[in-house]
Design an enzyme around this catalytic site. Structure first.
Site, short mmCIF file in Angstrom:
data_model
loop_
_atom_site.label_atom_id
_atom_site.label_comp_id
_atom_site.label_asym_id
_atom_site.label_seq_id
_atom_site.Cartn_x
_atom_site.Cartn_y
_atom_site.Cartn_z
N CYS A 1 -25.59 14.40 -23.85
CA CYS A 1 -26.07 13.07 -23.43
C CYS A 1 -25.67 12.00 -24.43
CB CYS A 1 -27.59 13.10 -23.26
SG CYS A 1 -28.28 11.51 -22.73
N CYS B 1 -33.76 17.26 -9.83
CA CYS B 1 -32.38 17.55 -10.27
C CYS B 1 -32.19 17.20 -11.75
CB CYS B 1 -31.39 16.76 -9.41
SG CYS B 1 -31.21 17.38 -7.73
N HIS C 1 -27.66 19.00 -20.03
CA HIS C 1 -27.24 17.60 -20.23
C HIS C 1 -27.62 17.06 -21.61
CE1 HIS C 1 -26.26 13.46 -19.42
NE2 HIS C 1 -27.52 13.08 -19.60
N CYS D 1 -27.03 19.15 -8.44
CA CYS D 1 -26.89 19.87 -7.16
C CYS D 1 -25.54 19.65 -6.50
CB CYS D 1 -28.00 19.50 -6.21
SG CYS D 1 -27.92 17.78 -5.64
N HIS E 1 -8.98 -12.70 -77.75
CA HIS E 1 -8.65 -13.46 -78.96
C HIS E 1 -8.31 -14.89 -78.56
CE1 HIS E 1 -7.27 -14.45 -82.93
NE2 HIS E 1 -6.03 -14.71 -82.50
N CYS F 1 -12.43 -16.71 -84.26
CA CYS F 1 -11.25 -17.36 -83.69
C CYS F 1 -11.65 -18.41 -82.66
CB CYS F 1 -10.32 -16.32 -83.07
SG CYS F 1 -11.10 -15.26 -81.83
#
Length: 773
Positions: A354, A342, A350, A316, A603, A30
């Protein structure tokens, strides 16, 4: 014993109208059928093959052709399609010949119709090339010549090797310009083209961007740009160049701020992300590049944070008056301690929290770009302060002895006098964490030149202290600017979709780094601005709508957007960049190749009409839908404009002085077996003598008005030789004049005045009716 036989009466022949013969699909062909049908309805090409004129141009010895076989096969197909005695024909011989010359068309797989069209026209051109021996033509540098001269020389050099009816009818010339973004070197080349492949503009969306001038020199401003949906950062930057005063070789860096993080937008970012997410503001920073600075440029992305003073030690719990200055955790910059003891005592507890503790983010993020030689802490401090003043309020409290001074002191003034830096820089990662490459970062030192080449992200940590410095967040200060696309002055609201596609094709674009151009002045590959324009236009213009897009190496997608296009009067003047034309280049549509469905199950069909040989604005045979073996007339011309249109075929409109000539006479003269020119002259003379006798009997003088192409003065001569009446002439370029005729016994005197310099008019005798076309 002989087998029994039966007599079968022959099937009566089926009659059909000319131009309604279909082509049988012999297995995914086609794409071939649709192209062949439209080419067969290309009036100049049809007449060229039906008249057997093509045989004079056959070049069977051309090694690039098929030995003339392709041209002969196409001529045979053309004869069959216009004979009007078949409902359907099977083009198996032509299909077999094409497969022999181009292996990609071997077998019965589906192919691209434009691919086949390109191959077929190239093959016909080589079979009909009038140049029998192609001489070598050496390339020449034409940059120093004016465009008109360079284009003429380039075309002449091309025609020296490529001269055929296909070139004359279908080919034009591009003008391609490359501009180096560093040294502004301009290179212009001219190239031939057979068709134009135009991109399909995507639906656009509005994106608001806050632009920061280079290093905070001026106030930020907000612009709104229109971006095609699905476009990325590169397209965004291009639009920003259109609506701002920023010029290359400087550039833009784009980022967003989300949840306190600095998000850099790269090529992975698309416009749909902006609408599907939380619409966080987009910031564009004008930055230096290596080309603008002349050296390496260091760019870093910064966020602003505040380091608040705590009332007591995290371990502290001592108050500030009971101990020296706190020491902060170098990871989170939130926890503070009296001393190392400390910190060591608090570490087991911590370390669990953290990573989740971060300083408070304030203000807006920023991008700082500086040449490497100027990257000192002092210069970095100045640039950061310039950006920061638009998104945070910060004031230094005056010393006790200066309390008599009026009010608070601005940080920008006081910090420069005291040389005291009120923030520290901490390398962070893109998530805003203090860990870089798995290691705890260290604060950059204040003194001397600094090296941050290995740090892409920095935190500007303001050292908040109510006794010395006050800092507060504030909405970003910027100026509203209405975005205006400076490069879109060609389009209007009434333009069709096709005209917008043509604008996209001709507008400038910046080549990517992968497509960088070797600049002869810089002696290296550079990013360049490229623009394609149309320097010359062919009589038959083929336009391909680029519906198939590539994604990755093998993935392809089809764009099903509806693109409107004019059926008549396509004005190409706005997209034309060549010398001034004597008339506006208007084109009328005569053929469309459609692609229906998807890539896997598509097509091809075609729509076509046959235009008049002498007046291309007149239709000889109306629009038909050609679906392989079935050809049917359509009721409404608007059906031609559909969302599946893929290839558009336009014929350049030419106005010719044929209104006064009897069309029956012309059709008898220009039959498929053309008569010699002397017979044509005798027929026209006989026609004129009859009209002259009639005019003498009536004793009246008539005035007729008609249009004539002022480029073809020979056509005017033919008019003069065929009409013994004063005639008002209106040329297509707007010039009016009067052609007067006087007759003496046995001779004719013709004078023509077109209203322009006689030196530009060359009068020749016409002996061929083709002059009218």
């Amino acid at each position: 014993m002989p087998r029994p036989t039966c007599v079968v009466s022959p099937q009566p022949s089926l009659s059909t109208k000319r131009g309604t013969t279909g082509l049988k699909n012999i297995g995914n062909t086609c794409f071939i059928n649709s192209v062949l049908q439209v080419l067969a309805n290309t009036t100049p090409l049809k007449q060229y093959f039906l008249s057997s004129q093509f045989k004079q141009d056959l070049n069977p010895d051309n090694p690039l052709g098929s030995g003339g076989k392709l041209a002969l096969q196409f001529a045979q197909l053309n004869d069959i399609l216009w004979a009007g005695d078949r409902l359907c024909y099977t083009p198996s011989d032509l299909k077999r010949l094409v497969a022999q010359k181009a292996s990609q068309f071997n077998g019965f797989a589906q192919h691209d119709a434009q691919e086949f069209l390109s191959f077929l026209l190239d093959g016909l051109h080589e079979d009909l090339n009038r140049v029998k021996i192609k001489k070598y033509v050496e390339e020449a540098n034409l940059d120093h010549l004016p465009d008109v001269e360079a284009a003429r020389i380039t075309w002449e050099r091309y025609k020296a090797r490529n001269d055929s009816f296909i070139v004359d009818e279908f080919q034009g010339q591009y003008r391609s310009q490359l501009l180096c973004l560093v040294c502004n070197k301009v290179s212009v080349t001219f190239d031939p083209y057979m068709y134009i492949s135009v991109p399909i503009p995507k639906p656009k969306c509005q994106v608001s961007v806050i632009v920061f001038p280079w290093n905070g020199e001026k106030s930020p401003y907000k612009v709104t740009v229109s971006l095609p949906k699905g476009s990325g950062v590169k397209v965004l930057c291009e639009e920003l160049f259109n609506v701002t005063d920023v010029r290359r070789p400087r550039s833009f860096e784009i980022l967003q701020s989300k949840d306190g993080k600095c998000v850099v937008l790269d090529n992975k970012w698309k416009t749909h992300s902006y609408f599907h997410d939380d619409k966080s503001p987009i910031y564009a920073f004008e930055v230096e590049t290596e080309s603008s600075a002349g050296e390496e440029v260091i760019s870093v992305y910064c966020i602003q944070r505040v380091l608040e003073s705590r009332k007591s030690c995290f371990y502290c719990k001592k108050a500030p008056g009971e101990m020296p200055a706190y020491k902060r955790c170098t990871v989170c910059h939130v926890a503070n301690y009296c001393n190392k003891e400390c910190q060591a005592g608090d570490w087991p507890d911590h370390k669990k929290e953290c990573k989740n503790l971060t300083p408070k983010v304030i203000g807006q993020p920023m991008i700082v770009s500086l040449p490497k030689s100027k990257l000192t802490y002092q210069r970095l401090d100045e640039v950061i302060e310039s950006y920061a003043r638009y998104s945070v309020n910060f004031f230094r409290m005056p010393p006790a002895e200066h309390h008599h001074a009026a009010g608070d002191h601005n940080l920008l003034t006081d910090s420069k006098k005291s040389k005291e830096y009120l923030f520290c820089l901490n390398p962070i990662n893109e998530n805003g964490s203090g860990r870089v490459n798995g290691k705890i970062s260290r604060t950059l030192r204040f003194a001397g030149p600094i090296d941050i080449a290995n740090h892409s992200f920095l935190a500007v940590d303001w050292k908040l202290n109510k006794e010395k410095l006050r800092i507060s967040d504030k909405p970003l200060e910027y100026v509203e600017v209405e975005g205006e696309d400076k490069g879109n002055g060609v389009l209007t609201d009434s333009d069709t979709g096709l005209e917008r596609c043509l604008y996209e094709f001709t507008k400038p674009e910046v080549l990517s780094k992968d497509e960088s151009w070797y600049c002869p002045t810089c002696k290296t590959h550079r990013e360049a601005n490229k623009q394609m324009t149309l320097w010359s236009l062919p009589d038959t213009l083929i336009i391909q709508l680029k519906r198939f897009s590539f994604g990755g190496s093998i993935y392809r997608n089809k764009i099903d957007d509806f693109i409107s296009f004019p059926l008549t009067g396509l004005d190409m003047n706005r997209f034309y960049a060549g010398p001034k034309l004597p008339q506006i280049p208007l084109y009328d549509l005569y053929g469309v190749v459609n692609h229906h469905g998807s890539l896997l199950g598509g097509h091809y069909t075609a729509y076509a009409r046959c235009l008049d040989q002498y007046d291309s604005s007149v239709t000889e045979i109306g629009w038909r839908c050609m679906n392989d073996s079935r050809v049917t007339y359509i009721d409404n011309d608007s059906e031609v404009m559909n969302k599946d249109a893929y290839l558009l075929f336009y014929k350049r409109r030419k106005i010719t002085p044929v209104q006064f000539i009897d069309k029956k006479l012309l059709s008898s003269i220009t039959s498929e077996s053309q008569q010699p020119s002397n017979q044509i002259e005798s027929l026209l003379e006989e026609k004129c003598l009859k009209e002259e006798t009639t005019s003498e009997k009536s004793g009246s003088v008539e005035m007729q008005e008609f249009n004539v192409d002022c480029k073809d003065i020979n056509a005017v001569n033919l008019v003069a030789s065929s009409k013994e009446l004063p005639t008002q002439i209106k040329t297509e370029c707007g010039v009016e004049g009067v052609a007067t005729y006087s007759q003496s016994v046995g001779s004719k005197n013709v004078s023509i005045d077109l209203g322009f310099d006689d030196s530009s008019v060359e009068l020749l005798d016409y002996t061929d009716i083709d002059a009218l076309d």
